[in-house]
Enzyme design. Structure first.
Site, mmCIF file in Angstrom:
data_model
loop_
_atom_site.group_PDB
_atom_site.id
_atom_site.type_symbol
_atom_site.label_atom_id
_atom_site.label_comp_id
_atom_site.label_asym_id
_atom_site.label_seq_id
_atom_site.Cartn_x
_atom_site.Cartn_y
_atom_site.Cartn_z
ATOM 1 N N GLU A 100 4.533 -3.355 -6.004
ATOM 2 C CA GLU A 100 4.549 -4.486 -5.078
ATOM 3 C C GLU A 100 3.725 -5.650 -5.635
ATOM 4 O O GLU A 100 4.103 -6.818 -5.475
ATOM 5 C CB GLU A 100 4.017 -4.048 -3.721
ATOM 6 C CG GLU A 100 4.986 -3.122 -2.975
ATOM 7 C CD GLU A 100 4.430 -2.588 -1.678
ATOM 8 O OE1 GLU A 100 5.226 -2.065 -0.876
ATOM 9 O OE2 GLU A 100 3.197 -2.674 -1.460
ATOM 10 N N ASP A 156 4.561 -6.890 -0.926
ATOM 11 C CA ASP A 156 5.166 -6.106 0.143
ATOM 12 C C ASP A 156 6.062 -6.984 1.008
ATOM 13 O O ASP A 156 7.169 -6.592 1.395
ATOM 14 C CB ASP A 156 4.057 -5.466 0.980
ATOM 15 C CG ASP A 156 4.598 -4.701 2.179
ATOM 16 O OD1 ASP A 156 5.298 -3.702 1.974
ATOM 17 O OD2 ASP A 156 4.329 -5.117 3.319
#
Length: 228
Positions: A121, A49
């Site tokens: 991610e 992320d």
């Protein structure tokens, strides 16, 4: 470590050959499939992320050197939000190689937005740990592709735009009320009403509360625009 044919094909789809294949396996392992000897992808998702955010912020700055922070922020949010990540995951058929526990598979985990968004991610983080930031950047720019160049120059999510509309008129923020939830647990449909303090409202339905709220906010903004 030799990868299965499915994971070898997935490597080709994302355009990165892992020197440490165990990183890819971990990135694709959901918590429902983990064990004391089999780590899940949560820690990688946390890292990925941040890597995605760094790469996307730098790319947006490079693409539009005259844009203000106020212009860049909504574009950034549109590109890194979970819905977009899940779309990218679907583009590369990530769901097909996710390692899920039985209960999660039965409940449609391979199609769930949250699982797909988290997993892409985690894959970004796996590439970062395997080959460094340049490789992760190449992966992100390759997978996001034209989405970056085509992101709306005035991209703002509808809920933010509606809240700004209310604030500009001295009103309290709109409320979002769940009116209905139907369908099976693995594929629910939510109906949400976006409601202003004066009672003006609009409704929308979608497969997640977030999407339904955004849809309701969009519908209410359209109603307000037509009324002026």
């Amino acid at each position: 470590m030799k990868l299965s044919s499915e994971l070898a094909a997935f490597q080709k789809r994302i355009g990165h050959r892992f020197a440490q294949p165990e990183l890819l396996i971990r990135a694709l392992t959901h918590g429902s499939f983990s064990s004391p000897t089999r780590e899940d992808n949560q820690r990688l998702e946390f890292l990925g992320d941040r890597v995605l955010g760094l790469v996307m912020a730098a790319e947006l700055l490079e693409q539009d050197r005259a844009a203000s922070e106020g212009q860049l922020a909504p574009r950034f949010n549109a590109l890194v939000r979970k819905e977009t990540c899940a779309e990218i995951a679907r583009d590369i058929d990530l769901g097909a190689v996710l390692k899920l526990g039985r209960s999660e598979m039965i409940s449609g985990g391979r199609r769930k937005q949250a699982l797909l968004g988290d997993a892409i991610e985690a894959v970004i983080a796996a590439v970062y740990k395997d080959a460094g930031l340049d490789a992760a950047r190449d992966l992100i720019l390759r997978l996001w592709g034209e989405r970056i160049a085509q992101v709306d120059a005035d991209a703002r999510d509808a809920k933010t735009a509606l809240q700004e509309w209310a604030q500009a008129r001295g009103l309290k923020p709109p409320a979002y009320v769940e009116l209905d939830r139907r369908g099976p647990d693995h594929a629910p449909i939510f109906t949400i009403s976006a409601r202003l303090p004066d009672g003006t409202e609009a409704q929308a339905s979608a497969g997640s509360k977030r999407q339904a709220e955004q849809g309701a906010a969009t519908a209410l903004l359209n109603k307000l625009e037509q009324a002026t």
